[in-house]
Design a protein around this motif. Structure first.
Motif, mmCIF file in Angstrom:
data_model
loop_
_atom_site.group_PDB
_atom_site.id
_atom_site.type_symbol
_atom_site.label_atom_id
_atom_site.label_comp_id
_atom_site.label_asym_id
_atom_site.label_seq_id
_atom_site.Cartn_x
_atom_site.Cartn_y
_atom_site.Cartn_z
ATOM 1 N N VAL A 1 48.963 -52.723 -34.915
ATOM 2 C CA VAL A 1 49.151 -53.491 -36.150
ATOM 3 C C VAL A 1 50.636 -53.666 -36.465
ATOM 4 O O VAL A 1 51.064 -54.714 -36.957
ATOM 5 N N PHE A 2 51.415 -52.616 -36.152
ATOM 6 C CA PHE A 2 52.866 -52.657 -36.365
ATOM 7 C C PHE A 2 53.560 -52.504 -35.015
ATOM 8 O O PHE A 2 54.018 -51.413 -34.655
ATOM 9 N N PRO A 3 53.607 -53.578 -34.199
ATOM 10 C CA PRO A 3 54.100 -53.480 -32.819
ATOM 11 C C PRO A 3 55.551 -53.044 -32.697
ATOM 12 O O PRO A 3 55.965 -52.590 -31.633
ATOM 13 N N GLN B 1 56.238 -42.838 -32.608
ATOM 14 C CA GLN B 1 56.805 -42.891 -33.960
ATOM 15 C C GLN B 1 55.703 -42.823 -35.018
ATOM 16 O O GLN B 1 55.879 -42.180 -36.063
ATOM 17 N N ILE B 2 54.575 -43.495 -34.754
ATOM 18 C CA ILE B 2 53.432 -43.424 -35.676
ATOM 19 C C ILE B 2 52.963 -41.977 -35.818
ATOM 20 O O ILE B 2 52.698 -41.492 -36.931
ATOM 21 N N GLN B 3 52.839 -41.276 -34.684
ATOM 22 C CA GLN B 3 52.409 -39.880 -34.711
ATOM 23 C C GLN B 3 53.371 -39.017 -35.520
ATOM 24 O O GLN B 3 52.949 -38.136 -36.287
ATOM 25 N N ASN B 4 54.677 -39.289 -35.375
ATOM 26 C CA ASN B 4 55.670 -38.529 -36.147
ATOM 27 C C ASN B 4 55.575 -38.846 -37.630
ATOM 28 O O ASN B 4 55.753 -37.949 -38.481
ATOM 29 N N ARG C 1 49.854 -57.194 -24.809
ATOM 30 C CA ARG C 1 50.758 -56.047 -24.852
ATOM 31 C C ARG C 1 52.198 -56.462 -24.550
ATOM 32 O O ARG C 1 52.434 -57.490 -23.909
ATOM 33 N N THR C 2 53.125 -55.633 -24.988
ATOM 34 C CA THR C 2 54.531 -55.890 -24.698
ATOM 35 C C THR C 2 54.763 -55.978 -23.192
ATOM 36 O O THR C 2 54.351 -55.089 -22.445
#
Length: 332
Positions: free
Chosen positions: A27-29, A35-38, A240-241
């Motif tokens: 959702v926030f590419p 970083q999400i986990q942190n 995907r990137t």
């Protein structure tokens, strides 16, 4: 100086069954899964008002908020009078043909002359939308069709179509090597831990009991075969990137000119001087977002935009085609 800003979104049924950390990185590419986990560990993420665990499974319909620190030293992007090649436009959205070499979003080292700067000049109300209404991305050196929403309702509807994989995305690419027939590449992609700017194919992790990457599927159709190159059409099932670039490297048919996932320059034997000069002078990945199609959020009608191949790619393909025809004439 930094300040905190909270972003809120509602997850859709298309996200159901996936881990919350994986979903939020989609959702926030611009935010990596790590970083999400942190952020979750720092209690900066709330799902329905509670701090989730990274492994929690999404059901769909959850309201999620993220608190992110923003460097106030980075000024808001300014409108700039940069010409746009507009493929389609109405009151709710527009589709542009991005040129190779243009960065989509301002960032470190690229504060100006980006697509976002051009869009803010073309349609000033975009300043009130997240990412100026840009709902997906193209790499700097990838040319082609890019969709921009003009209002929040359209942006949300388009993002939902991208998440549900109903958007048609067709790319054309020139590959190094011979692909005999079409095929599908189904291989997970994740960030390269040794170079965060690059992606890589990931495998199942026994310790995590899952593949740490994201599902990535590319359908390939052969358009034209040459002596030692193949012109293909790539249909994205996922987005995907660097997906196409990584998948082509994975099947040992890298994209011509790709600086990150390509091979060293290969000049075929008895290549014409013209073809060799054109190939040596091609300084980017030969990848172009050829078509994008979706259901218009307001009218319900089909929208399909086609971005013609840029001159540098047509020149390259024509030179390689001419060499191929001469080779066939001399040898068969």
């Amino acid at each position: 100086m930094k300040r905190s800003e909270t972003f809120t979104t509602v997850l859709t049924e298309a996200h159901a069954g996936s881990r919350i950390d994986l979903v939020l990185s989609q959702v926030f590419p611009e935010i990596s899964r790590n970083q999400i986990q942190n952020l979750i560990k720092a209690k900066k993420v709330l799902m329905n008002g509670k701090v989730p665990k990274p492994r929690d499974i999404v059901e769909g319909g959850e309201e999620v908020s993220l608190e992110i620190e923003i460097d106030e030293g980075v000024s808001a992007p300014e409108p700039q009078a940069i010409a746009l090649d507009i493929l389609y436009e109405d009151d709710d959205l527009l589709i542009v043909n991005k040129s190779a070499g243009m960065v989509v979003h301002p960032g470190a080292g690229n504060p100006n002359n980006t697509l976002m700067n051009a869009l803010l000049y073309h349609y000033p109300p975009l300043k009130d939308l997240e990412r100026a209404g840009i709902v997906h991305r193209l790499d700097k050196e990838t040319s082609g069709a890019l969709v921009i929403a003009k209002n929040e309702e359209t942006a949300e509807a388009l993002q939902k179509q991208f998440a549900e994989r109903t958007v048609t995305r067709v790319y054309q690419a020139l590959l190094v090597g011979e692909l005999i027939s079409g095929r599908t590449v189904d291989a997970f992609i994740g960030r390269n831990p040794y170079n965060r700017k690059k992606m890589m194919i990931t495998e199942y992790d026994e310790e995590l009991e899952e593949n740490p990457g994201k599902e990535a599927i590319t359908h390939i159709r052969v358009l034209e075969r040459f002596r030692e190159h193949t012109l293909v059409e790539c249909h994205l099932e996922t987005g995907r990137t660097h997906q196409i670039r990584v998948h082509m490297q994975h099947i040992n048919l890298p994209i011509v000119g790709d600086p990150d996932y390509g091979s060293r320059l290969k000049i075929p034997r008895k290549f014409t001087h013209h073809a060799e000069n054109v190939l040596r002078g091609f300084r980017r990945q030969a990848l172009h977002a050829y078509q994008v199609g979706f259901i218009h959020p307001k009218t319900g009608e089909d929208v399909l935009a086609t971005a013609p191949l840029p001159k540098d790619m047509t020149t390259l393909i024509d030179a390689i085609r001419e060499d191929h025809e001469l080779y066939v004439k001399d040898h068969f």
